[in-house]
Design a protein around this motif. Structure first.
Motif, PDB file in Angstrom:
ATOM      1  N   LEU A  35     -38.455  48.131  56.563  1.00  0.00           N
ATOM      2  CA  LEU A  35     -39.730  48.734  56.195  1.00  0.00           C
ATOM      3  C   LEU A  35     -40.919  48.053  56.876  1.00  0.00           C
ATOM      4  CD1 LEU A  35     -41.110  46.564  54.042  1.00  0.00           C
ATOM      5  CD2 LEU A  35     -39.399  47.527  52.515  1.00  0.00           C
ATOM      6  N   ARG A  36     -41.987  48.799  56.947  1.00  0.00           N
ATOM      7  CA  ARG A  36     -43.286  48.311  57.357  1.00  0.00           C
ATOM      8  C   ARG A  36     -44.324  49.338  56.881  1.00  0.00           C
ATOM      9  NH1 ARG A  36     -45.115  50.812  61.965  1.00  0.00           N
ATOM     10  NH2 ARG A  36     -46.520  49.112  62.501  1.00  0.00           N
ATOM     11  N   PRO A  37     -45.577  48.900  56.660  1.00  0.00           N
ATOM     12  CA  PRO A  37     -46.064  47.538  56.817  1.00  0.00           C
ATOM     13  C   PRO A  37     -45.423  46.586  55.817  1.00  0.00           C
ATOM     14  CG  PRO A  37     -47.709  48.905  55.715  1.00  0.00           C
ATOM     15  CD  PRO A  37     -46.632  49.826  56.185  1.00  0.00           C
ATOM     16  N   PRO A  38     -45.411  45.285  56.175  1.00  0.00           N
ATOM     17  CA  PRO A  38     -44.863  44.292  55.248  1.00  0.00           C
ATOM     18  C   PRO A  38     -45.737  44.187  54.007  1.00  0.00           C
ATOM     19  CG  PRO A  38     -45.964  43.214  57.089  1.00  0.00           C
ATOM     20  CD  PRO A  38     -45.945  44.689  57.393  1.00  0.00           C
ATOM     21  N   GLY A  39     -45.363  43.306  53.068  1.00  0.00           N
ATOM     22  CA  GLY A  39     -46.075  43.342  51.805  1.00  0.00           C
ATOM     23  C   GLY A  39     -46.523  42.039  51.190  1.00  0.00           C
ATOM     24  N   HIS A  40     -45.901  40.902  51.535  1.00  0.00           N
ATOM     25  CA  HIS A  40     -46.069  39.728  50.676  1.00  0.00           C
ATOM     26  C   HIS A  40     -47.436  39.059  50.732  1.00  0.00           C
ATOM     27  CE1 HIS A  40     -44.607  36.426  53.727  1.00  0.00           C
ATOM     28  NE2 HIS A  40     -45.269  37.385  54.336  1.00  0.00           N
TER      29      HIS A  40
END
Length: 377
Positions: A148-153
């Protein structure tokens, strides 16, 4: 013997393409160029490519297609709903992001930006983990990997940062708890950058245990200090392990053996989640891991999941910006999730991260949580 692995991917996530050059918005384009010049003084503005670009995913998907792994089932994620995202994000922030569908704009000075397809991509990225935990809860499989993208953290409850719009793993953890009845969720973030958004969202929540191993400050985002261990009822639920540049496979394996595993045994999670950035790979930035290291970490996490929570393990992609490193590492991780055991892995003769892990372990054992130590003695 292979193990079924659910692999979540949707090509619409490629529509997130914040390249910075938008003829319809010249003022925004000039702002982007000014910020790039400030942050990356040697960049050629004619050839600059945003590091969080679509070929991050195509590198992974192409490799998995060219070298298929038995047991993998390709799945389409459902987009996260507004209500699901609002479990961890401020309503006004979510409304702001949703209002930007079809637009291009600059969201933060750390080069976080959106393009016309970004809002749809972000909703799918946030929904991938939800789709995975629902399928696992329903018995379709025990393991899942979300490309997945965009990343999240780096996404905080009320603002975007670090290329991240929604905090995908936080959305996943909240759904696992509030909709699927998993009372205790554990996250290991092994991305090279500290997951400052994840820490902020769960900092006072005792039901979510977060272990975060990352390059120490002042490396971006400059957070994740040893003494940041949670607040209020969540004291002891955030375990940070800051590492020096050059840390490799041995250091991260030591993080698992001496922090993740004992903390998990004390916490007894109902499901394990991984924020899996691959930017610790030696081909990427300033660390020294390779794909054999990510494979052994995945094997240890799989074994831990089998021991503690009936095998429930979901791995979500975070960072990683070198195409070969991404492809090699993701393929190695999925291979292990599918039940292929690791026979060997590479170790540097003197891994500089090992001493830092030892220091973190001693600090965390002294610190405790006020109720019980976060690490078993």
């Amino acid at each position: 013997m292979t193990t079924p692995v659910l692999l979540y991917y949707d090509m619409r996530m490629l529509g997130h393409n914040p390249h910075g050059w938008d003829p319809a918005n010249p003022a925004w384009t000039e702002a982007v160029k000014a910020m790039i010049t400030l942050q990356y003084p040697g960049s050629d503005l004619q050839t600059y490519s945003h590091p969080e670009r679509p070929d991050r995913l195509t590198a992974i998907v192409d490799r998995l297609m060219l070298e298929p792994i038995e047991g993998v089932r390709w799945m389409l994620p459902s987009a996260a709903t507004t209500a699901q995202i609002e479990r961890v994000h401020d309503k006004n922030y979510v409304a702001k992001i949703e209002s930007l569908a079809g637009e291009s704009c600059w969201l933060a000075k750390d080069t976080t930006a959106i393009s016309p397809g970004s809002v749809e991509a972000a909703s799918l990225a946030a929904g991938a983990g939800i789709s995975a935990v629902e399928a696992i809860s329903g018995g379709a499989a025990r393991r899942a990997f979300c490309v997945l993208r965009p990343p999240g953290h780096h996404a905080h409850s009320d603002h975007a940062s670090g290329f991240c719009l929604y905090n995908n793993i936080a959305v996943t953890a909240a759904h696992a708890r509030e909709s699927l009845g998993y009372q205790r969720v554990m996250i290991w973030d092994w991305d090279m950058h500290h997951g400052n958004g994840t820490q902020e969202i769960f900092y006072s929540d005792p039901s979510v245990l977060v272990v975060d191993s990352h390059c120490a400050a002042p490396f971006y985002p400059g957070s994740g200090l040893l003494h940041d261990t949670g607040a209020g009822a969540g004291v002891g639920s955030q375990l940070n392990v800051p590492l020096p540049p050059g840390s490799g496979n041995a250091a991260l394996l030591k993080v698992f053996d001496e922090v993740v595993k004992p903390a998990a045994k004390a916490f007894q999670p109902d499901i394990l989640l991984v924020s899996s950035g691959f930017d610790c790979h030696y081909l990427d930035m300033i660390c020294a891991m390779d794909e054999t290291g990510f494979a052994i970490l995945t094997q240890r996490m799989s074994d831990l999941a089998d021991e503690l929570c009936d095998g429930r393990l979901v791995v979500l992609l975070e960072g990683g910006y070198n195409a070969k490193a991404l492809a090699d590492s993701a393929h190695a991780v999925v291979n292990v999730l599918a039940g292929i055991r690791v026979n060997s892995f590479n170790v540097m003769p003197d891994d500089p991260g090992c001493a830092a892990v030892a220091d973190a372990v001693q600090f965390l054992k002294r610190k405790g949580s006020g109720k019980e130590p976060p690490l078993e003695n």
